[in-house]
Every structure is written in C-alpha cells, then in structure tokens.
Design a protein around this motif. Structure first.
Motif, short mmCIF file in Angstrom:
data_model
loop_
_atom_site.label_atom_id
_atom_site.label_comp_id
_atom_site.label_asym_id
_atom_site.label_seq_id
_atom_site.Cartn_x
_atom_site.Cartn_y
_atom_site.Cartn_z
N VAL A 1 5.51 9.49 9.68
CA VAL A 1 4.37 8.64 10.03
C VAL A 1 3.29 8.71 8.96
N GLU A 2 3.16 9.84 8.30
CA GLU A 2 2.21 9.97 7.21
C GLU A 2 2.66 9.18 5.99
N ALA B 1 4.45 6.57 5.97
CA ALA B 1 4.35 5.14 6.25
C ALA B 1 2.90 4.65 6.31
N GLY B 2 1.98 5.56 6.57
CA GLY B 2 0.60 5.12 6.80
C GLY B 2 -0.41 5.56 5.77
N ASP C 1 -3.10 5.57 3.02
CA ASP C 1 -4.06 4.54 2.63
C ASP C 1 -4.71 4.96 1.31
N LYS D 1 -1.19 1.44 -1.17
CA LYS D 1 -1.62 1.61 0.23
C LYS D 1 -0.43 1.33 1.12
N GLY D 2 -0.25 2.16 2.15
CA GLY D 2 0.92 2.03 2.99
C GLY D 2 2.09 2.77 2.37
N LYS D 3 3.29 2.51 2.86
CA LYS D 3 4.47 3.21 2.38
C LYS D 3 4.77 2.83 0.94
#
Length: 247
Positions: A149-150, A152-153, A155, A191-193
């Motif tokens: 989850v990190e 993928a997220g 920023d 930013k993001g994955k």
C-alpha cells in the motif's frame, strides 16, 4: 464566646495592635497569593514558550537534514549516467546480480549522505526485488522494506513510519522513500506507484536524539513518524517544511 470576651477586655492600645497585626497578616497573605499566581502563570507560560522554541529548533534541524539528504539524492540519481542505468534495469529485471552490481556506487553515495543514514537500498515495485549494498546482510522476510500500500501510494519524497530494518544489526529505522520513473529520457521523482523506489534507512534513534523529550513527529495524516504516539495536540508544519509536526 470566651475568645471574644477576652478580646473585649483588652486595653484599647492592645486591641489596636492586634487589629494592626491581623490586617498586616491579611495584606501579606494577599500579596503572596497575588505574586504566587503571577509566578505560576508566568512560569507556565515560560515552560510552554520554551517547549515551543525547542520543538521549532528540532523541526528546523530535522527538516534541514532531510533536505540535505534529498539534495544528495538528486545529485546522485539525477544524472544522464543513472538515466541509462534505469533503462538497463527496466530491460534486464531478471538479471538481479548484474543490477545490484550496477547500483553499488549510487547506493554507497546515498548511504553516506548524512550520519543519521544507516544504509540505502532500491526496491523494484513490481518484482519486489531489493537491491542492497554488498556489505549489508539482508533479512529475507523484511527485504521489501515498504508495504504494498505504501509502494502504491507514494506522493513524491515520503518519510514513512518506523519499522524493523531489513538489514541485520540495525534495529529500528525510518524509511525515506524516493519513487523513480523515467520521463523524456531522464529520471524523475514520481507520484504514486513507480517502477523503482530508492529507500534511505534513517536511524530512528538518531532522529529521537534530535527531538525534545516528550515530543513526536507526525506526517500530514497525523501518522506518527517518531516519538510517543500518545502525545497530543498535533502541531502542523510550517510552510515549505519537510517535517509536518514536532510536538
């Protein structure tokens, strides 16, 4: 009452003296209460002001350290040479040994960016392969370092909550993640994955030593990065700061 009878029986001069003493004692008591109140409030205000000053100083020191690490990262990975390496890594993901050899110089420079940096590694977000320095003994169950989850997220540049180090003998670390992607022939902080994530392993103990007692660092979502999670209230970061709050 006997006390009142005894007082009435005293000479006028004695009565006056007793009344004077009583008034003086009342006056002294009033002064002590007044000054005691002002002293207490002043001391409390002084303590609060001192805590705020120490928190701001700690935030500035930690923020300066993170900015310095980021500048070293940019000077190391923002080169044409690494852009070519990035393309090579994307094309040869199955050749993990070769990629690890290729990344040694960049990882060593990143691991030497600041005394609070314990080491550095690069995670392939798709294969979950972790490329480390040859000197480091990786713990297989912690090799990924960042949770899915990190990954993928993310920023941009992100400082994440503490966790056990993926490298033996390092204790607890605070990951500072740099998601990497290609753009127009170069490498950018995404930013993001992103395909690759460079991770600087910060010493939690060293960061705690930079903080005032009974304080904590949080991110913008009030996730505790370092310190005691039971401490509140949350203090938001100053504009332009990498540190969201030092309490």
């Amino acid at each position: 009452a006997p006390a009142m009878t005894a007082f009435r029986d005293q000479p006028i001069i004695m009565k006056a003296r007793l009344m004077t003493v009583a008034l003086l004692l009342a006056f002294i008591a009033a002064i002590l209460i007044t000054f005691g109140t002002y002293w207490y409030l002043g001391s409390r205000r002084s303590i609060i002001d001192d805590a705020d000053t120490r928190a701001e100083a700690a935030a500035a020191e930690i923020d300066g350290t993170l900015r310095s690490i980021t500048e070293d990262f940019v000077s190391t990975f923002g080169t044409d040479a690494f852009a070519l390496e990035f393309s090579d890594i994307m094309e040869r993901r199955e050749d993990t040994t070769r990629i690890r050899v290729m990344l040694q110089d960049e990882l060593m420079r990143l691991a030497s960016a600041d005394p609070i940096v314990l080491s550095a590694l690069i995670v392939d977000a798709d294969t979950k392969e972790a490329y480390t320095l040859f000197r480091d003994m990786i713990i297989p169950s912690r090799a990924q370092t960042l949770w899915d989850v990190e990954l993928a997220g993310l920023d941009g540049v992100s400082v994440l909550p503490p966790r056990p180090s993926p490298i033996r003998g390092q204790g607890t670390i605070i990951p500072m993640a740099f998601p990497l992607d290609s753009y127009a022939g170069g490498v950018i902080i995404a930013k993001g994955k992103a395909p690759l994530v460079a991770v600087v392993l910060l010493s939690e103990e060293a960061i705690r030593d930079m903080m005032p007692e009974e304080s904590m660092i949080t991110d913008s979502g009030r996730t505790v990065i370092a310190g005691d999670s039971s401490l509140f209230p949350y203090i938001p970061k100053k504009a332009g700061s990498s540190v969201d709050g030092v309490i």
